[in-house]
Scaffold this active site. Structure first.
Site, PDB file in Angstrom:
ATOM      1  CB  CYS A  94      43.092  42.559  35.050  1.00  0.00           C
ATOM      2  SG  CYS A  94      43.759  40.859  34.996  1.00  0.00           S
ATOM      3  CG  HIS A 172      41.430  42.191  39.363  1.00  0.00           C
ATOM      4  ND1 HIS A 172      40.529  42.510  38.365  1.00  0.00           N
ATOM      5  CD2 HIS A 172      42.201  41.194  38.878  1.00  0.00           C
ATOM      6  CE1 HIS A 172      40.741  41.716  37.315  1.00  0.00           C
ATOM      7  NE2 HIS A 172      41.753  40.919  37.601  1.00  0.00           N
ATOM      8  CD  GLU A 174      38.365  44.871  39.588  1.00  0.00           C
ATOM      9  OE1 GLU A 174      38.399  44.073  38.636  1.00  0.00           O
ATOM     10  OE2 GLU A 174      39.373  45.513  39.954  1.00  0.00           O
TER      11      GLU A 174
END
Length: 227
Positions: A94, A172, A174
């Site tokens: 990002c 993302h 994560e």
């Protein structure tokens, strides 16, 4: 292998006690890969003493824009260029994706097409991969020598490869569905259009390929490179 994680923004205060900060999220994402992790809060001015303190570096997401005037952004861009010169592998996610592009001569801007929130599907060289996203800024011009390896109709440069020097993604891997739900309620309401938030909520329970991207990050870090 030591992986240094450069924190460029903090998770919302309301969510951090439950999910940890982004350093902890990336440690979890890359767990089981036999990595040792170091963390640096560059958003607070904390930088490594040497770029050689780790064997590879990962730059996190952030609420800040790569083009904004913050004192820690120019030294981070210098760090990126030094890593590329020394062939020390970089991964960016990002904001990390954007700042690497900007540091190397690309262009980042607030995308006039609006926001991508929640589960998005991308074409990775003919394979569809879905990941959670949260962004309005985008890389709109690639630096010299960069190659787009994933895109969709909203985000042209969703993943970019810089030879064996850097591997970056806009979404993302994560972010869990629960964390995205938390972001919707802490940072989304009143900022992101409600129809986009509601659409994201509708797809929160659908699977993503976070582990696939985590494995790709790990493989990229482990590549043999001339030094």
């Amino acid at each position: 292998m030591k992986i240094g994680i450069l924190l460029t923004g903090h998770a919302p205060e309301e969510l951090a006690p439950h999910y940890g900060d982004y350093i902890e999220m990336f440690k979890s994402l890359l767990s089981g890969q036999d990595f040792e992790f170091l963390g640096y809060k560059v958003v607070d001015g904390e930088f490594p003493k040497s770029i050689k303190d780790a064997d590879g570096w990962l730059i996190t997401g952030s609420k800040h824009g790569a083009y904004e005037n913050h004192s820690w952004i120019p030294p981070l861009e210098d760090f990126i260029r030094e890593a590329v010169t020394l062939n020390i592998p970089l991964v960016g996610v990002c904001f990390g994706h954007q700042i690497i592009a900007q540091a190397l001569g690309g262009k980042v801007e607030k995308f006039d097409g609006g926001w991508a929130v929640g589960r998005q599907t991308y074409d990775f060289a003919g394979t569809e991969i879905s990941l959670n996203a949260w962004h309005q800024d985008q890389v709109v011009e690639l630096p010299p020598g960069a190659t787009t390896i994933a895109s969709n109709s909203f985000c042209e440069h969703a993943a970019v490869l810089y030879g064996d020097r850097a591997f970056t993604v806009q979404p993302h891997p994560e972010f869990s569905a629960d964390f995205v739900d938390g972001l919707i309620n802490t940072r989304g309401r009143g900022v992101v259009p409600e129809d986009i938030l509601e659409q994201a909520i509708d797809h929160l329970d659908e699977p993503t390929a976070s582990q696939t991207i985590a494995d790709q990050f790990a493989d990229f870090f482990r590549q043999e490179r001339p030094r």
